[in-house]
Write an enzyme that holds these catalytic residues in place. Structure first.
Site, short mmCIF file in Angstrom:
data_model
loop_
_atom_site.label_atom_id
_atom_site.label_comp_id
_atom_site.label_asym_id
_atom_site.label_seq_id
_atom_site.Cartn_x
_atom_site.Cartn_y
_atom_site.Cartn_z
N ASP A 240 41.12 47.95 44.56
CA ASP A 240 39.84 47.27 44.37
C ASP A 240 38.90 48.11 43.49
O ASP A 240 38.77 49.32 43.69
CB ASP A 240 39.21 47.09 45.76
CG ASP A 240 38.02 46.15 45.76
OD1 ASP A 240 38.20 44.97 45.43
OD2 ASP A 240 36.90 46.61 46.08
N GLU A 315 42.61 46.61 39.87
CA GLU A 315 41.60 45.59 39.59
C GLU A 315 40.53 46.30 38.75
O GLU A 315 39.66 46.99 39.27
CB GLU A 315 40.95 45.04 40.86
CG GLU A 315 40.03 43.87 40.55
CD GLU A 315 38.71 43.84 41.31
OE1 GLU A 315 38.05 42.78 41.29
OE2 GLU A 315 38.30 44.86 41.89
C1 GLC Z 1 36.44 43.37 44.16
C2 GLC Z 1 36.88 42.28 45.11
C3 GLC Z 1 35.68 41.50 45.50
C4 GLC Z 1 34.72 42.42 46.21
C5 GLC Z 1 34.36 43.61 45.34
C6 GLC Z 1 33.70 44.70 46.13
O1 GLC Z 1 35.99 42.84 42.98
O2 GLC Z 1 37.88 41.51 44.51
O3 GLC Z 1 36.01 40.41 46.32
O4 GLC Z 1 33.55 41.74 46.54
O5 GLC Z 1 35.50 44.19 44.76
O6 GLC Z 1 34.62 45.33 46.97
#
Ligand code: GLC
Length: 595
Positions: A240, A315
């Site tokens: 994340d 991500e």
């Molecule tokens: C990422 C997740 C999202 C979350 C954010 C903070 O983007 O996919 O859902 O709100 O991180 O952890």
């Protein structure tokens, strides 16, 4: 709106033909390529997939019961959004204990059962890791609050004194991704000493304090968390906010909005500035962290057997695309989500461009590219593609907004998926997209839960509309999500006709289209194929040949133009919609196994 797919041989008398001298966009992988170079990975959002205990929120036993559905769908792996102990201020992306399951979702033994069942079914399991921030209810943060300014406990987070004459203003001007300042003051001043409370950095919600990744204990802790889950048999981690862990030294001011997910909400087109210009994103210091993690993962596969590889997927909302490849260098992560592909408007030239660039960029570091169209943070692609082409991507769609054209959206979504699954690399699917589920545009304001909704003063709708509980059985309570009928977000009317049982075995349904695509992708090894342009089409048709190492050649075509396009000669394997006299109509995609 279900279309009938007719599988038959189509001859064409026109020019499109496979030419081995046409532009090669990507060379094929060998037949022994590691699983993650071509895997199709299905994202389960645990709150909303299947609810065994009937409390209205999905859970791990619910997932375990439904896993055979995914085996039958034909995916290789699942990625589970967070299931850890959490106060759920950001739906579990605020973790209070990384080594335990939240009671809402079940227990550690439920996780063990899920992993065992997945293994039996031949499905790999990737879990979500949230390293940028913890919950404010994590024991470290509680200890930091208790220990006070200057304590070693506060060093694990990013605490600073306030600015302004009285220290009552945030330390700098950074904004939270969820709106409002990126700083929270921990306590009112102490009247006895006149001391002001410190502030802590939270790039997301106030209940998600950012960790200080310069601190050795933070680094050690995450190595240990990786080992904890590897020992339980997981096959990898989706990381994340992978581009956020390291902040530029001195935390310099940044005058732009802190946009991670580039939603352009009302701000108009932004200039393309490289993400790492911002002092909180994509700083070069993140990479040594991932090199350390790669060592931990590789140590879990001492024999180096590619079938046993444990993977990391970033991500990272990073532009330009070449910055993204830094995350997938050979000694870092295995994959990164291809968000440039996800955000590309429905225009043939731009799609061709982003596909070629993605392959070139990933190839430059020997990584597979990934493809993704939907996830739990963006408007579902069956709705997104039904909005006017080129309009800013909204962060949620409400009842008072322009409604997506459901027919056009679904037609394009099916074509987009047919394109995506015909490309080499690894592909991510988001639960429910195989049913063609649209975004819910009818979430009542008092049901909304996204922290962005609250932090924006209820002006940014946020992501609840893509997180609606799954539709399994049209006539069951909660559409088969559970047997009590309770759902944490209401399911819109139109989900009923799209339920799994309404589509199963129905030729031309979206579910059967996904099954056909996934089966043929596997049969012809499209995930490890090479990709060449298929010449002979005009600008409005995207046309490739996927050249598999077994010698088969599959044409992958999408027509974004107004005129029907001829198909090359061969056997029609799949089509995203009905053909028109043997030709490919507007917003339709097909795979043809070439003679
Ligand atoms: C990422 C997740 C999202 C979350 C954010 C903070 O983007 O996919 O859902 O709100 O991180 O952890």
């Amino acid at each position: 709106m279900l279309v009938t797919s007719t599988l038959h041989t189509t001859e064409t008398t026109t020019s499109p033909e496979h030419r081995p001298d046409a532009l090669l966009l990507h060379a094929p992988d060998g037949p022994d390529a590691a699983w993650w170079r071509h895997a199709v990975i299905y994202q389960i959002y645990p709150r909303s997939w299947a609810d065994a205990d009937g409390d209205g929120v999905g859970d791990l036993p619910g997932i375990t019961n439904r896993l055979p559905y995914l085996r039958d769908l034909g995916v290789d792996a699942v990625w589970l959004s967070p299931f850890y102990r959490s106060p759920m201020a950001d739906a579990g992306y605020d973790v209070a204990d990384y080594r335990d399951i939240d009671p809402l979702f079940g227990s550690l033994s439920d996780a063990t059962a899920l992993l065992a069942r997945a293994k039996e079914l031949g499905l790999r399991v990737i879990v979500d890791l949230v390293p940028n921030h913890t919950s404010d209810e994590h024991e470290w943060f509680q200890a930091a609050l208790a220990a006070g300014p200057g304590s070693p406990e506060r060093e694990r987070y990013i605490f600073r004194e306030g600015s302004g004459p009285t220290g009552d203003e945030p330390p700098n001007n950074w904004l939270s991704v969820f709106r409002g300042p990126a700083w929270t003051q921990v306590q009112a001043g102490d009247p006895a000493t006149g001391a002001k409370g410190q502030w802590y950095l939270n790039l997301f919600d106030s209940k998600q304090p950012d960790l200080n990744w310069q601190h050795p204990q933070v680094r050690e802790e995450f190595h240990d968390i990786l080992r904890f889950w590897l020992a339980r048999g997981v096959d990898g981690f989706r990381v994340d906010v992978a581009h956020g862990l390291v902040k530029r030294a001195g935390l310099p001011a940044w005058d732009e909005a802190s946009v991670m997910i580039d939603d352009h909400d009302g701000a108009g087109e932004r200039e393309a500035i490289p993400t790492n210009a911002a002092p909180m994103w994509d700083q070069d210091g993140v990479h040594e962290i991932y090199r350390g993690w790669r060592e931990v993962l590789d140590a879990a596969n001492p024999a180096g057997d590619p079938a046993q590889d444990k993977i990391l997927c970033a991500e990272a909302w990073v532009e330009p695309i070449d910055r993204l490849t830094l995350y997938t260098r050979r000694d870092e992560m295995h994959q990164a989500f291809n968000f440039p592909f996800l955000v590309t408007p429905w225009r043939a030239g731009e799609l061709r461009e982003v596909i070629a660039q993605s392959l070139r960029a990933a190839d430059s570091v020997g990584a597979p590219t990934t493809w993704v169209l939907s996830n739990h943070d963006v408007v579902r692609h069956a709705s997104r593609l039904g909005l006017p082409i080129g309009d800013p991507r909204p962060n949620g769609i409400g009842p008072n907004d322009t409604q997506p054209d459901a027919v056009v959206g679904l037609r394009r979504a099916r074509a987009a998926t047919t394109l995506m699954l015909g490309l080499p690399g690894s592909a991510y699917l988001y639960q429910g997209e195989e049913l063609g589920l649209p975004e819910s545009t009818q979430v009542p304001d008092d049901a909304r839960q996204d922290p962005a909704w609250f932090r924006s003063g209820k002006t940014v709708l946020g992501r609840d509309g893509c997180r609606i509980p799954m539709a399994w059985e049209a006539d069951a309570p909660a559409l088969g999500f559970n047997d009590t009928g309770a759902t944490w977000l209401p399911q819109p009317q139109e989900y009923r006709e799209l339920a799994v049982d309404r589509q199963t075995g129905v030729p031309g349904s979206t579910l059967e289209l996904y099954r056909t695509l996934l089966g043929a992708r596997r049969e012809h090894d499209l995930g490890t194929g090479g990709l060449r342009e298929l010449p002979g089409y005009g600008d409005d048709v995207i046309a490739y040949v996927n050249e598999a190492h077994d010698g088969s050649h599959t044409a992958v075509l999408v027509n974004l133009g107004e005129q029907p396009a001829p198909l090359p000669s061969g056997r029609l394997v799949a089509a995203s919609g009905e053909l028109l006299g043997g030709a490919l109509p507007t917003d339709t995609a097909a795979w043809v196994l070439l003679d």
